[in-house]
Scaffold this active site. Structure first.
Site, PDB file in Angstrom:
ATOM      1  N   SER A 107      38.825  38.593  14.479  1.00 19.89           N
ATOM      2  CA  SER A 107      37.342  38.542  13.887  1.00 19.89           C
ATOM      3  C   SER A 107      37.440  38.514  12.375  1.00 19.89           C
ATOM      4  CB  SER A 107      36.657  39.764  14.390  1.00 19.89           C
ATOM      5  OG  SER A 107      36.222  39.657  15.477  1.00 19.89           O
TER       6      SER A 107
ATOM      7  N   HIS B 106      34.401  33.933  14.773  1.00 20.00           N
ATOM      8  CA  HIS B 106      35.472  33.057  15.830  1.00 20.00           C
ATOM      9  C   HIS B 106      35.013  31.538  15.770  1.00 20.00           C
ATOM     10  CE1 HIS B 106      38.008  36.568  17.031  1.00 20.00           C
ATOM     11  NE2 HIS B 106      36.776  37.150  16.830  1.00 20.00           N
TER      12      HIS B 106
ATOM     13  N   HIS C 222      37.494  36.739  24.463  1.00 21.38           N
ATOM     14  CA  HIS C 222      37.718  37.952  24.769  1.00 21.38           C
ATOM     15  C   HIS C 222      37.055  38.118  26.444  1.00 21.38           C
ATOM     16  CE1 HIS C 222      37.060  37.893  20.459  1.00 21.38           C
ATOM     17  NE2 HIS C 222      37.817  38.882  20.351  1.00 21.38           N
TER      18      HIS C 222
ATOM     19  N   TYR D 297      35.117  40.454  27.530  1.00 18.86           N
ATOM     20  CA  TYR D 297      33.943  40.690  27.371  1.00 18.86           C
ATOM     21  C   TYR D 297      32.936  39.625  27.097  1.00 18.86           C
ATOM     22  CZ  TYR D 297      34.048  40.613  22.279  1.00 18.86           C
ATOM     23  OH  TYR D 297      34.061  39.945  20.867  1.00 18.86           O
ATOM     24  N   GLU D 298      33.146  38.619  26.522  1.00 20.41           N
ATOM     25  CA  GLU D 298      32.662  37.246  26.638  1.00 20.41           C
ATOM     26  C   GLU D 298      32.301  36.633  28.122  1.00 20.41           C
ATOM     27  OE1 GLU D 298      33.814  34.570  23.330  1.00 20.41           O
ATOM     28  OE2 GLU D 298      35.411  35.896  23.375  1.00 20.41           O
TER      29      GLU D 298
ATOM     30  N   ALA E 250      40.976  42.613  14.297  1.00 21.19           N
ATOM     31  CA  ALA E 250      40.108  43.654  13.734  1.00 21.19           C
ATOM     32  C   ALA E 250      40.080  45.070  14.516  1.00 21.19           C
ATOM     33  CB  ALA E 250      38.725  43.197  13.255  1.00 21.19           C
TER      34      ALA E 250
ATOM     35  N   MET F  60      39.332  45.466  20.921  1.00 20.01           N
ATOM     36  CA  MET F  60      39.165  44.562  22.044  1.00 20.01           C
ATOM     37  C   MET F  60      39.721  43.363  22.483  1.00 20.01           C
ATOM     38  SD  MET F  60      34.816  44.990  21.390  1.00 20.01           S
ATOM     39  CE  MET F  60      34.212  46.444  20.727  1.00 20.01           C
ATOM     40  N   SER F  61      40.948  43.062  21.814  1.00 18.28           N
ATOM     41  CA  SER F  61      41.691  41.622  22.060  1.00 18.28           C
ATOM     42  C   SER F  61      43.149  42.263  22.300  1.00 18.28           C
ATOM     43  CB  SER F  61      41.260  40.871  20.958  1.00 18.28           C
ATOM     44  OG  SER F  61      41.925  41.389  19.859  1.00 18.28           O
TER      45      SER F  61
ATOM     46  N   ASN G 204      37.078  49.550  10.066  1.00 24.36           N
ATOM     47  CA  ASN G 204      36.060  50.685  10.211  1.00 24.36           C
ATOM     48  C   ASN G 204      36.898  51.885  10.777  1.00 24.36           C
ATOM     49  OD1 ASN G 204      35.803  48.750  12.875  1.00 24.36           O
ATOM     50  ND2 ASN G 204      35.418  50.886  13.324  1.00 24.36           N
TER      51      ASN G 204
ATOM     52  N   HIS H 283      29.367  44.989  13.871  1.00 26.88           N
ATOM     53  CA  HIS H 283      30.194  43.774  13.861  1.00 26.88           C
ATOM     54  C   HIS H 283      30.120  43.216  12.399  1.00 26.88           C
ATOM     55  CE1 HIS H 283      32.873  40.575  15.440  1.00 26.88           C
ATOM     56  NE2 HIS H 283      32.070  39.701  15.027  1.00 26.88           N
TER      57      HIS H 283
END
Ligand SMILES: O=P(O)(O)O[C@@H]1C[C@H](O)[C@@H](CO)O1
Length: 306
Positions: A27, A58, A83, A85-86, A113, A217-218, A241, A275
């Site tokens: 990301s 992306h 991902h 989640y997409e 990230a 998440m990846s 973060n 994000h």
């Protein structure tokens, strides 16, 4: 797969058709490929089997070119990943890695990230990942589940050596050669979660207690496919973060009772991650990540088939 490879043969100049290194840009990190020379972009829309990346930060293209000093190393970079989640199937998420393998990629550098779970990791640190915890893998969301499509690949893939020691050490050599300050890099364990929600405080505490340093998440599905295909894997996580894990729960009952007793209390500000913040950090630290990756390519032994 044959159709994808045929399309690539038609779209990529012959001298770039056998990349040595694959790169996946996390990301906000697509700038990694900005310094590619003789670069050729191929949109995912032109490639059978590729889906589209739908996440801000992306893009949806493969970039072929030469990276690093001197003659440079032929690379293929994913400007934008997929991902689960997409809504993408795990097989689609890892498809580009399998294509890279068929094109001859032996080393893959996967970036992402991630949120820091380890309180010693400050925002902006690049974590050289040496292990992972993947609750989705352990509970049935594993990209290698299912009938074996290629009997030449291992059925039971060991993962205790998933993250190449040689490549990890090269990152520290690269940072040393570039005089990057010691604290800019760390080593750690990546926890893969499905997302798209960020963690609750309790989930953050749970993952930290399990031994993870960063969460994202990846990456893990790509690592599994790359290892199955026999590639050497390097993963770099940019801490964008801190996962909000308050040291102790601030009781609202105490707060309320103090209020009605007229005792002044400190207002608790509940922090949240966004994000946008993740992407902003990617922009801020993108150049550092790029220099590091370029230097790693310079240092890559020419016989790195392994
Ligand atoms: O693709 P990566 O893992 O770099 O992206 C992270 C995880 C989520 O996709 C997103 C959350 O901000 O950034």
């Amino acid at each position: 797969m044959d159709a994808t490879l045929q399309a690539l043969r038609g779209l990529v100049p012959r001298e770039l058709q056998n990349p040595r290194v694959g790169i996946i840009c996390g990301s906000g990190l697509s700038g990694l490929a900005a310094s590619l020379r003789q670069s050729v972009l191929v949109s995912y829309a032109e490639l059978p089997g590729f889906v589209q990346s739908t996440v801000p930060g992306h893009k949806s293209s493969l970039a072929f070119g030469l990276m690093g000093s001197g003659a440079g190393v032929p690379v293929v970079a994913m400007l934008g990943r997929f991902h689960p989640y997409e809504g993408h199937k795990l097989s689609s998420v890892v498809y580009p890695v399998r294509v890279m393998a068929k094109m001859g990629v032996k080393n893959i550098i996967i970036t992402n990230a991630a949120g820091a779970l380890n309180p010693e990791l400050t925002v902006g640190t690049i974590v050289v990942v040496h292990d992972h915890i993947a609750l989705p893998n352990l509970t049935g969301m594993n990209p290698l589940l299912g009938p074996q499509t290629d009997p030449s690949l291992p059925r039971f893939l060991p993962l205790s050596d998933a993250y190449s020691r040689l490549l990890r050490k090269l990152v520290f050599r690269a940072a040393h050669d570039l005089s990057i300050e010691r604290d800019a890099l760390a080593e750690g364990t990546y926890a893969w979660v499905s997302g798209p929600t960020y963690e609750t405080a309790a989930e953050g505490r749970f993952l930290r207690a399990a031994g993870a340093d960063v969460v994202g998440m990846s990456t893990v599905p790509e690592v599994l496919a790359a290892r199955e295909e026999g590639m050497n894997v390097l993963v770099l996580s940019l801490v964008t973060n801190a996962v909000v894990i308050p040291a102790s729960y601030q009781s609202v009952r105490d707060e309320f009772e103090a209020e009605i007793a007229g005792v002044s209390t400190k207002t608790v500000v509940e922090e949240v991650v966004s994000h946008e913040e993740v992407l902003a950090l990617g922009r801020l630290k993108g150049d550092l990540m790029k220099s590091l990756v370029e230097k790693v390519l310079d240092l890559l032994p020419s016989n790195t088939q392994q």
